[in-house]
Structure formats: C-alpha cells, structure tokens
Design a protein around this motif. Structure first.
Motif, PDB file in Angstrom:
ATOM      1  N   VAL A 318       0.838  -1.209   0.000  1.00 38.74           N
ATOM      2  CA  VAL A 318       0.000   0.000   0.000  1.00 38.74           C
ATOM      3  C   VAL A 318       0.869   1.253   0.000  1.00 38.74           C
ATOM      4  CG1 VAL A 318      -1.748   1.279   1.303  1.00 38.74           C
ATOM      5  CG2 VAL A 318      -1.898  -1.212   1.122  1.00 38.74           C
ATOM      6  N   GLN A 319       1.940   1.250   0.833  1.00 32.86           N
ATOM      7  CA  GLN A 319       2.832   2.407   0.866  1.00 32.86           C
ATOM      8  C   GLN A 319       3.538   2.595  -0.467  1.00 32.86           C
ATOM      9  OE1 GLN A 319       5.429   1.653   4.142  1.00 32.86           O
ATOM     10  NE2 GLN A 319       3.864   2.017   5.719  1.00 32.86           N
ATOM     11  N   ALA A 320       3.902   1.471  -1.134  1.00 34.27           N
ATOM     12  CA  ALA A 320       4.560   1.578  -2.432  1.00 34.27           C
ATOM     13  C   ALA A 320       3.638   2.196  -3.470  1.00 34.27           C
ATOM     14  CB  ALA A 320       5.036   0.212  -2.890  1.00 34.27           C
ATOM     15  N   GLN A 321       2.354   1.898  -3.395  1.00 31.01           N
ATOM     16  CA  GLN A 321       1.406   2.499  -4.328  1.00 31.01           C
ATOM     17  C   GLN A 321       1.338   4.017  -4.131  1.00 31.01           C
ATOM     18  OE1 GLN A 321      -2.307   0.430  -3.810  1.00 31.01           O
ATOM     19  NE2 GLN A 321      -1.671  -1.327  -5.072  1.00 31.01           N
ATOM     20  N   HIS A 322       1.244   4.443  -2.873  1.00 25.72           N
ATOM     21  CA  HIS A 322       1.224   5.884  -2.607  1.00 25.72           C
ATOM     22  C   HIS A 322       2.533   6.547  -3.060  1.00 25.72           C
ATOM     23  CE1 HIS A 322      -2.609   5.819  -0.530  1.00 25.72           C
ATOM     24  NE2 HIS A 322      -2.178   4.858   0.302  1.00 25.72           N
ATOM     25  N   ALA A 323       3.686   5.884  -2.779  1.00 23.81           N
ATOM     26  CA  ALA A 323       4.970   6.450  -3.206  1.00 23.81           C
ATOM     27  C   ALA A 323       5.068   6.524  -4.712  1.00 23.81           C
ATOM     28  CB  ALA A 323       6.126   5.616  -2.629  1.00 23.81           C
ATOM     29  N   LEU A 324       4.511   5.510  -5.402  1.00 23.30           N
ATOM     30  CA  LEU A 324       4.551   5.530  -6.857  1.00 23.30           C
ATOM     31  C   LEU A 324       3.773   6.697  -7.419  1.00 23.30           C
ATOM     32  CD1 LEU A 324       5.414   4.179  -9.489  1.00 23.30           C
ATOM     33  CD2 LEU A 324       3.378   2.718  -9.322  1.00 23.30           C
ATOM     34  N   VAL A 325       2.611   6.962  -6.856  1.00 23.44           N
ATOM     35  CA  VAL A 325       1.802   8.109  -7.304  1.00 23.44           C
ATOM     36  C   VAL A 325       2.547   9.413  -7.045  1.00 23.44           C
ATOM     37  CG1 VAL A 325      -0.358   9.361  -6.937  1.00 23.44           C
ATOM     38  CG2 VAL A 325      -0.355   6.857  -7.012  1.00 23.44           C
ATOM     39  N   ALA A 326       3.155   9.539  -5.843  1.00 22.88           N
ATOM     40  CA  ALA A 326       3.894  10.762  -5.527  1.00 22.88           C
ATOM     41  C   ALA A 326       5.112  10.926  -6.440  1.00 22.88           C
ATOM     42  CB  ALA A 326       4.331  10.740  -4.057  1.00 22.88           C
ATOM     43  N   GLU A 327       5.805   9.798  -6.701  1.00 21.47           N
ATOM     44  CA  GLU A 327       6.969   9.866  -7.587  1.00 21.47           C
ATOM     45  C   GLU A 327       6.571  10.254  -8.999  1.00 21.47           C
ATOM     46  OE1 GLU A 327      11.057   9.541  -8.543  1.00 21.47           O
ATOM     47  OE2 GLU A 327       9.999   9.597  -6.618  1.00 21.47           O
ATOM     48  N   THR A 328       5.426   9.722  -9.457  1.00 20.64           N
ATOM     49  CA  THR A 328       4.962  10.084 -10.803  1.00 20.64           C
ATOM     50  C   THR A 328       4.648  11.565 -10.880  1.00 20.64           C
ATOM     51  OG1 THR A 328       4.064   7.847 -11.057  1.00 20.64           O
ATOM     52  CG2 THR A 328       3.247   9.552 -12.552  1.00 20.64           C
ATOM     53  N   ASN A 329       3.958  12.089  -9.873  1.00 19.20           N
ATOM     54  CA  ASN A 329       3.642  13.522  -9.861  1.00 19.20           C
ATOM     55  C   ASN A 329       4.919  14.371  -9.785  1.00 19.20           C
ATOM     56  OD1 ASN A 329       0.912  12.881  -9.932  1.00 19.20           O
ATOM     57  ND2 ASN A 329       0.696  12.905  -7.696  1.00 19.20           N
ATOM     58  N   PHE A 330       5.885  13.896  -8.973  1.00 18.25           N
ATOM     59  CA  PHE A 330       7.135  14.653  -8.850  1.00 18.25           C
ATOM     60  C   PHE A 330       7.901  14.687 -10.173  1.00 18.25           C
ATOM     61  CE2 PHE A 330      11.745  14.387  -8.092  1.00 18.25           C
ATOM     62  CZ  PHE A 330      11.962  15.627  -7.528  1.00 18.25           C
ATOM     63  N   ARG A 331       7.977  13.525 -10.829  1.00 16.16           N
ATOM     64  CA  ARG A 331       8.698  13.484 -12.104  1.00 16.16           C
ATOM     65  C   ARG A 331       7.988  14.325 -13.161  1.00 16.16           C
ATOM     66  NH1 ARG A 331      12.840  10.032 -12.624  1.00 16.16           N
ATOM     67  NH2 ARG A 331      13.225   8.559 -10.898  1.00 16.16           N
ATOM     68  N   ARG A 332       6.673  14.310 -13.136  1.00 16.37           N
ATOM     69  CA  ARG A 332       5.953  15.145 -14.085  1.00 16.37           C
ATOM     70  C   ARG A 332       6.234  16.621 -13.833  1.00 16.37           C
ATOM     71  NH1 ARG A 332       3.988  14.682 -18.910  1.00 16.37           N
ATOM     72  NH2 ARG A 332       3.155  12.622 -18.321  1.00 16.37           N
ATOM     73  N   ALA A 333       6.244  17.039 -12.557  1.00 18.96           N
ATOM     74  CA  ALA A 333       6.558  18.434 -12.236  1.00 18.96           C
ATOM     75  C   ALA A 333       7.996  18.769 -12.610  1.00 18.96           C
ATOM     76  CB  ALA A 333       6.320  18.691 -10.747  1.00 18.96           C
ATOM     77  N   MET A 334       8.925  17.817 -12.389  1.00 23.74           N
ATOM     78  CA  MET A 334      10.326  18.056 -12.732  1.00 23.74           C
ATOM     79  C   MET A 334      10.500  18.191 -14.243  1.00 23.74           C
ATOM     80  SD  MET A 334      13.636  15.760 -11.694  1.00 23.74           S
ATOM     81  CE  MET A 334      13.013  14.355 -12.616  1.00 23.74           C
ATOM     82  N   GLU A 335       9.810  17.330 -15.019  1.00 25.03           N
ATOM     83  CA  GLU A 335       9.910  17.406 -16.472  1.00 25.03           C
ATOM     84  C   GLU A 335       9.338  18.717 -16.996  1.00 25.03           C
ATOM     85  OE1 GLU A 335       7.976  14.009 -17.986  1.00 25.03           O
ATOM     86  OE2 GLU A 335       9.438  12.567 -17.198  1.00 25.03           O
ATOM     87  N   ASN A 336       8.262  19.190 -16.364  1.00 21.03           N
ATOM     88  CA  ASN A 336       7.649  20.435 -16.828  1.00 21.03           C
ATOM     89  C   ASN A 336       8.493  21.655 -16.468  1.00 21.03           C
ATOM     90  OD1 ASN A 336       5.486  19.014 -17.898  1.00 21.03           O
ATOM     91  ND2 ASN A 336       4.259  19.177 -16.012  1.00 21.03           N
ATOM     92  N   SER A 337       9.341  21.553 -15.418  1.00 25.14           N
ATOM     93  CA  SER A 337      10.130  22.717 -14.991  1.00 25.14           C
ATOM     94  C   SER A 337      11.548  22.712 -15.550  1.00 25.14           C
ATOM     95  CB  SER A 337      10.197  22.762 -13.463  1.00 25.14           C
ATOM     96  OG  SER A 337      10.859  21.614 -12.963  1.00 25.14           O
ATOM     97  N   MET A 338      12.039  21.612 -16.099  1.00 24.31           N
ATOM     98  CA  MET A 338      13.415  21.555 -16.581  1.00 24.31           C
ATOM     99  C   MET A 338      13.544  22.305 -17.912  1.00 24.31           C
ATOM    100  SD  MET A 338      13.565  17.569 -17.780  1.00 24.31           S
ATOM    101  CE  MET A 338      15.344  17.615 -17.836  1.00 24.31           C
ATOM    102  N   LEU A 339      14.766  22.799 -18.191  1.00 29.74           N
ATOM    103  CA  LEU A 339      15.048  23.570 -19.398  1.00 29.74           C
ATOM    104  C   LEU A 339      15.538  22.701 -20.537  1.00 29.74           C
ATOM    105  CD1 LEU A 339      16.852  26.642 -17.781  1.00 29.74           C
ATOM    106  CD2 LEU A 339      14.439  26.405 -18.401  1.00 29.74           C
ATOM    107  N   THR A 340      15.799  21.414 -20.278  1.00 29.00           N
ATOM    108  CA  THR A 340      16.258  20.507 -21.321  1.00 29.00           C
ATOM    109  C   THR A 340      15.054  19.847 -21.984  1.00 29.00           C
ATOM    110  OG1 THR A 340      18.287  20.061 -20.098  1.00 29.00           O
ATOM    111  CG2 THR A 340      17.671  18.482 -21.810  1.00 29.00           C
TER     112      THR A 340
END
Length: 843
Positions: A318-340
């Motif tokens: 259950v914790q891995a599922q929540h972490a996966l969702v948070a990691e997906t959101n974080f990576r999406r935010a990181m991809e949207n903010s990066m200059l590359t």
C-alpha cells in the motif's frame, strides 16, 4: 472411456500407495488414525531435531579441529617471532664479541654499546664482558634489574649455573644458552657468546634476557590477545605468562564439552629447556548444549515472524502504491520545470512523448508533435537530408556518445543551435521500446566559444610573432605549459631549455627529486607576493645556440591554480658584440692617451734621463783617466763604480716606470694600495712638473683600505690631472711663489657610501663657464695641440670603477684662484687593510 485417459503430452499422476498399506489403514479405528496422523508430524519433527543435533555435533567437532589448527598456526608464528628476536640479539652479541676479541672495543666503549642495545631492545637486561680468567671487565644492567642480580666490575664468577655455562661455551667454542627453569638463579635467560682471537679463547660476552620481556615483546600482540601465552621450563612449569585454569570436572562429562584447546612448541635456539604454550580462552557452549530448546524457540519465532512479515508486506505494498503516485507527480513536475527538451521515439521513428521544454524550444504544442513521423516540422528545409540520415543512424543504435550538434527551426522560422543526446528507452520488463532524446540550446555557448577561440588565436598570433622566446613551466615539475614559436625553434618542445635558462640566470626553481608529496619549494607560502613582485633580469650565454640571451622571469598563477614561472628570453648577441667592440676601442683609446701623455712629456723625460746618463759618462771617463795614470786606489775605484751603478739603476727605473705606464694590457682589477698608486703617479708626473717649475705636494690619509681597481688606469687618471694642472699654471703665467699643485687622497662619505676621494688642486686660471659645460665632451680641448680625449677617458675610467668625477673653480673673492679636479672610488669590495702611514710631503 477415452475421455478419462490422460492426454499424451500430460504428465502421469503419482503412483497410488500399495494395496497392503491401504488395506491396513482402513482396518484402523478413527482414533488410531488420528493418533497416527499426529505421530507422523511428531516423528518428522523428532527426526528433524535429531538431524539438527547431529549437524550441530558435527559442526562442533569441525570447529574444534579448526580452533586446534588455528592455535597451532598462531603458536608456531609466535615461536618464529621469538626465535627471530633471539637470533637477531645473538648476531648482535656475536658482532660485539668479535669486536672485543679484535681489540676494537675497550671497556668504556663496551659500556656505551651495551647501554644502546639495552635501551633499544627491552628484553635484553644485562650485558657483561667476562675475560678468560672468569673476571668481569665491564657490565651494564637495565634500570629495572634488581640490585641482587647486578654484577660488579672486577668480580670473579662464582660456582653456579653461570660458571658452568661459561665453561660449556669455552669448550664448545660456540654460543650457549642456559636452560631456564622456574625459580632459577637470577631469573634470567643467559646467552654465553665466546670470544676467540686466532683460535685462543678470550672470554665470553654474556647477555641476559628477561623471560617476561621476551614474552611481552617477542609474542605478537594479536596472538597474546587471543590466547593465554606462557613460557615453560623443561619440566613444564610456568616461567612467565598466564595459563587458563582447569575446567570443572563435571563439565568434562558432557558430550559437547571440549577439552582445553592448547599447543606447545620448544623455542629454538634455546632448545627443549624453553617451551612456548598457548591456550585458547574458554568459550561458552550454552547455545550448543541447549540446542533443542533454541531450535524449538527458533521455529516458533519463525512462525510468528512469517505472520508478521505477511502483514508488513501488505502494508509495504500500500505504501509503495502511494509512493509511486507521488513519484509520478514529482517526475511530471520536474519534467515540466526543466530547461532541457525531452523527446521519445518508437522503433518506427514516431514521436511518442515530448515535454514542456521541448515544446517551448520549438514552438509546437505536444498535440502537434506526438504521433508525427519524419520529416518533423522543426527540421530546417536545407538540413532535412542530413537530419533524416542521422535519424536513421539513431534508430539503428549508431549514436555518438558525446551527442551531436544540429540546427533546429522554431515555429516562427528562426533557427537555433542545439545538442542532442540519445539513449535507449527501456520499459519495466527490461525491453527496449524506443529511443529517448534530450535537446539543449547551445546558441549562446557557441557564440562565447567562438569569441574565446578568436581571442585565443589573436593571443597566439601575437606570442608566435614575438622576437623573444616565451615559456611557462610549473614549479617542481618538468612539464612545459606553454612555449611560443621562437622557444620551440631554439629548444624544441621540452622543458629542458626553460630549466637551463632558469638555472643559468640564478632564479630559484624547484626540481622534482625526492618526492615527499610532489610539492614545490614555495608550498604553504602566500603566492600573492611572488606573482606581484618585479621580474628578475639576467644575461646568460647559451653554448648550444651560440647566443647571448637576456632572461626575464616572474611567477604567475596558471589557469589550473598551480604556481608557474614564466621566462622571456631575448637575443642580445649583437648588443653584446657592440659592447665588446666599444670596450676594445675604449682600451685602445686609453693606451693612445697614455702614449700622447708620454709624447708630451718626452722632452722632460729626455732631460731626466740625461742627468744619470751624463753622470755615468763622467764617472766612466774619470775612471779610465785615473786607471791609465795609475792614480787611483781600490777604495776610490769601488766608490766610483758604486755611484755609476746607482746612476744606471736610476735611469733604468725611469725607463721601466714609463714602459709600464704606456704598456697596453687588459683591465686587471686587483686589491691596490692607495699609497703605491699615488707614489707611482707622482714619480711619472714629477718630471713634467719640475720642467715647468711647479711645486708638487701630496697628502694621503692613514689607514686607507685597499681598493679593487686597475692600478695602471687610476695612475693614468692621476697623471693626466697633474699634467693638466701644470699646463694650466704655466698658461696663467703665475709667479714662482704661486706655482703649486696639491694631490690629496682622503676617506669620505657619499650618499651613505664609504669612498676614497682623490683631488688635484692647482693655482691656475680655472675653467670658463662655456668650457665647464663641455669639459668631458669627446674631442673637445682648450689647447691648440690637444686631442680632446684625456678628460673624457679619465671620466670613463672612473665610472667603470663605479665612481664619479667632478671639477670646480676655486675663488679668492671674485678672482679665480685655481681649479680643483676630484674623483672618488667606492670602498665596497675593498680589502680593509691598513694602507701605510700618513704622508704629507711637499716637493
């Protein structure tokens, strides 16, 4: 019937139990069947426990064997260490005995060497020199040795173990160890080393070791920490060390109780009289002794652990599922903010993903790019063929590790430079699903790089075009950081030329030798003072090039932070040749000036020589007449001959002095006496002054130091000044009472510098103002027959000796009463010796 048969490719079912077993099982009552069903798992558990106990017993036996082997190995290692330590001390004592036998060591030196050995090797307690009559000549004991165990010089060995070992060493003529035992005499291990001189026994050198010290310093610390180590005598009694107390006899009855783990080995070269024993410390056997209890507890704990682990595993999912969702959101935010910019392609080259930065760079939206196939809209029209070929290489895996540079077209049609990096796109199962490309805008870095390259080219062009050699090398290394074209033409591409110029110029530079940590000589010092200091100049000659170089060096901080040394060398060979020619011409001019001076003084010299020559002629004629008339006795003859010889010697001295004055020679600066130079100049100029009816007086101060000068050149200056003074007096037509010249040599202080000043004061008409301005000008003269080189050469000679010349008029009211020429020579480098006495003479 056929449907019940197994398929050909299906595995056969397990064989059914035998018919007798089924028949027996069916005959049993349900109670007995339950009992047998419970006994079967119990029997299985008992068999499992029995197997575990057997395994533990077997492992214990194996462990005991390994421990025994470990003890044996460690004891033998410790025995080797003790043996090597004894052999090393034995060799040192044998060398000492050899030196004593060869009479190279006296008792006092024996005491010094014994003290050094006792201090250096703590196990060595006493060193004693015993001669062939059993008398102690010298002994030294460690401070820790008790007074009862000390021996005195001159003492005779008393009967006992030491005396018997002494006799044994004398008979065997080889080192002998005593056999130590518990409670033995003096409590020390003795080594008797015999001394022989040409086969004759000369006594022994007795070394006594502390048994405790030998154990403490001979046995390795790791062995002493693991075992109870002790030294035993031949009867098994403990001499030094510790032992493990015997175990409880009741525990010996347990099957798993092990016997004491120990090992003994004799210590050579002492022999069986000294045994090294190590006993392993007692280890607890509770775990092995109660193995069944721990086995049951372990099985229970394992069952509970499995239930808890199952519950924790569910929670982690259950914790891995929540972490996966948070990691997906974080990576999406990181991809949207990066200059590359990020772009994903499938195996057919179709765009499957782009991030916000990629869309912002190109100007196209994600909906417009995803799903597109080549050619892509951001490809420039003129580069499409090239980009299509590179895309084909990319899809086939032929990509450059350092990326590739391309031009990208924005939606508005403008272009920018970009660098693309390609890597495989792998899914969660490890399968490659396409290619991921990252894109970076490098337009501005390219512009800066081009500017830097242009600046570097301009800088390199200027340095390469210089007519001077420029080289840079770090301190403490033979690496050459930079060298321009002229340096490479002269010395090649190595740092040898740089180091050679630095060494010849005398500039400090560190060479790599010893290499504590490869640091330079200025390590730890502030480099700011070095890099801001003025450059050092020197002129050197390079035989390999056949050139004179002017070397200028300074320290600077290189681009990597290291302290480096820059050397600039300029070819000054033409200038040096010109200076050498100028010096040669000046020397010829000085010789010519002396010849001119002597030419002007020729009549006075002839008159001076005429007097002794006339006297010689008169004496000779008189002697001839009186000898012919036989009117002379022996005393008058000897007196006349003596006077003739003195006149001839006087004429020879005049000629020799003139010859040495006009002789052309190389400048030779030597420590010269001021009195001697003044007297030589006075004798040369006195003829001219007497011819012109001019009085000459001179004064030389007492205790003047010797000057490092060329005496002939200084005499030339003095003669020229005295001759000019006499000519000035004659030109002024002074009366006889005012026709005088004074020469003085006195010490003086000029600009905080000790000098010797020479001055010539005349009573002539002085110098006109227009003459004073051009006094030292070449070829300028106030005399009709003058050449104009005398005073110019005089000033050049004085300045070549780091001195200065000065002229001034002497006034009596408004009337010029004479002129004073003076020059001074610095005392620096002079030899401070007393230069004669005070001389004040009027001629």
């Amino acid at each position: 019937m056929q449907d019940n048969l197994p398929a050909p490719d299906q595995e056969p079912e397990p064989a059914a139990p035998p018919a007798w077993w089924r028949h027996w099982w069916r005959r049993q009552t349900p109670t007995r069947q339950d009992r047998f069903a419970m006994l079967a798992p119990l029997a299985a558990v008992l068999l499992f426990l029995a197997a575990i106990v057997s395994a533990f017993w077997y492992l214990r036996l194996e462990e005991m064997d390994r421990e025994q082997e470990a003890v044996k190995r460690d004891v033998e290692y410790a025995q080797q260490r003790v043996r090597l330590r004894l052999l090393e001390r034995q060799e040192q004592l044998m060398r000492l005995a050899r030196d004593v036998a060869n009479k190279e060591v006296d008792p006092e030196e024996f005491m010094g060497r014994a003290e050094s050995m006792v201090v250096q090797y703590p196990e060595l307690q006493v060193l004693t020199w015993i001669d062939e009559r059993r008398r102690i000549k010298a002994t030294y004991s460690a401070p820790s040795v008790s007074s009862n165990n000390m021996r005195a010089n001159g003492e005779i060995l008393r009967p006992g173990e030491t005396e018997s070992m002494y006799s044994l060493a004398r008979d065997l003529q080889q080192p002998v160890y005593s056999q130590p035992a518990a409670g033995a005499e003096r409590g020390l291990l003795q080594l008797h080393v015999p001394m022989t001189d040409q086969g004759r026994f000369g006594g022994v050198v007795l070394g006594e070791y502390s048994i405790d010290g030998l154990l403490r310093y001979g046995v390795p610390a790791e062995v002493a920490a693991k075992y109870a180590v002790a030294l035993l005598d031949g009867k098994g009694r403990v001499i030094a060390g510790t032992s493990v107390p015997p175990r409880n006899p009741a525990t010996q009855l347990l099957p798993w109780a092990a016997q004491p783990n120990e090992y003994e080995v004799p210590v050579s070269p002492v022999g069986n009289g000294l045994i090294l024993r190590a006993q392993a410390y007692r280890t607890g056997l509770g775990v092995i002794g109660s193995g069944l209890f721990w086995l049951v507890g372990a099985l229970s704990a394992m069952t509970a652990w499995m239930l808890i682990a199952n519950w924790r595993h569910t929670r982690r999912r259950v914790q891995a599922q929540h972490a996966l969702v948070a990691e997906t959101n974080f990576r999406r935010a990181m991809e949207n903010s990066m200059l590359t910019g990020m772009r994903a392609l499938d195996h057919q080259g179709r765009i499957t993903y782009v991030n916000a930065a990629f869309c912002q760079m190109t100007g196209w939206s994600e909906a417009e790019l995803v799903g597109r196939t080549p050619p892509f809209p951001y490809w420039p029209d003129e580069d499409r063929d090239m980009l299509a070929a590179r895309l084909e290489d990319e899809l086939n895996g032929r990509t450059a590790p350092g990326g590739l540079q391309v031009r990208v077209k924005r939606r508005d049609g403008s272009l920018f430079d970009a660098r693309l990096y390609v890597s495989p796109l792998v899914d969660a199962k490890g399968h490659q699903t396409g290619w991921m490309t990252s894109m970076t805008d490098i337009t501005e870095p390219n512009r800066i790089r081009e500017q830097l390259q242009a600046s570097h080219e301009r800088f390199t062009t200027v340095l390469e075009a210089l007519d001077a050699s420029v080289s840079v090398a770090p301190l403490g290394s033979e690496e050459l950081l930079f060298a321009n074209k002229l340096y490479r033409l002269w010395f090649g591409g190595q740092a040898a030329g740089h180091l050679q110029m630095v060494a010849q110029a005398g500039v400090p530079a560190q060479r790599p030798e010893q290499t504590l940590d490869d640091v330079d000589a200025f390590a730890g010092l502030p480099t700011g003072t070095l890099t801001t200091a003025q450059s050092e100049n020197a002129e050197i000659y390079v035989p390999e090039l056949g050139k004179w170089l002017e070397v200028r060096s300074r320290y600077l901080n290189w681009v990597d932070g290291r302290l480096a040394q820059m050397v600039i060398a300029t070819d000054i060979t033409p200038r040096r040749h010109a200076e050498e020619q100028s010096a040669a011409q000046a020397e010829r001019a000085q010789s010519a000036s002396r010849l001119v001076t002597m030419g002007e003084m020729a009549s006075s010299v002839a008159h001076e020589l005429n007097q002794p020559l006339t006297a010689i002629l008169n004496y000779s004629n008189g002697l001839v007449s009186r000898i012919k008339s036989k009117q002379i006795n022996e005393e008058d003859l000897l007196a006349a001959l003596d006077k003739t010889a003195r006149q001839a010697q006087r004429a020879g001295q005049i000629i020799q002095r003139i010859r040495s004055f006009v002789k052309r020679s190389e400048p030779n600066r030597t420590p010269s006496d001021v009195h001697v130079m003044v007297n030589e100049a006075l004798e040369l100029a006195e003829i001219e002054l007497r011819r012109r009816n001019v009085r000459l007086s001179h004064y030389v101060a007492a205790r003047l130091p010797k000057l490092m000068v060329d005496p002939i050149l200084i005499e030339q200056v003095l003669v020229n000044l005295l001759k000019n003074a006499a000519e000035s007096i004659e030109h002024a037509k002074r009366p006889a009472s005012r026709r005088s010249v004074e020469l003085r040599a006195i010490p003086k202080q000029v600009d905080d510098q000790q000098v010797v000043e020479f001055s010539v004061l005349d009573s002539g008409s002085g110098l006109a103002p227009e003459v004073m301005d051009r006094l030292y000008e070449a070829f300028f003269s106030t005399k009709v027959e003058g050449m104009g080189i005398g005073l110019n050469l005089c000033r050049s000679i004085v300045e070549s000796h780091h001195g200065r010349m000065h002229a001034e008029n002497i006034y009596n009211g408004v009337e010029v009463a004479g002129c004073r020429f003076s020059f001074w020579i610095p005392v620096s480098g002079a030899i401070n010796t007393v230069a004669g006495k005070d001389a004040g003479v009027t001629v």
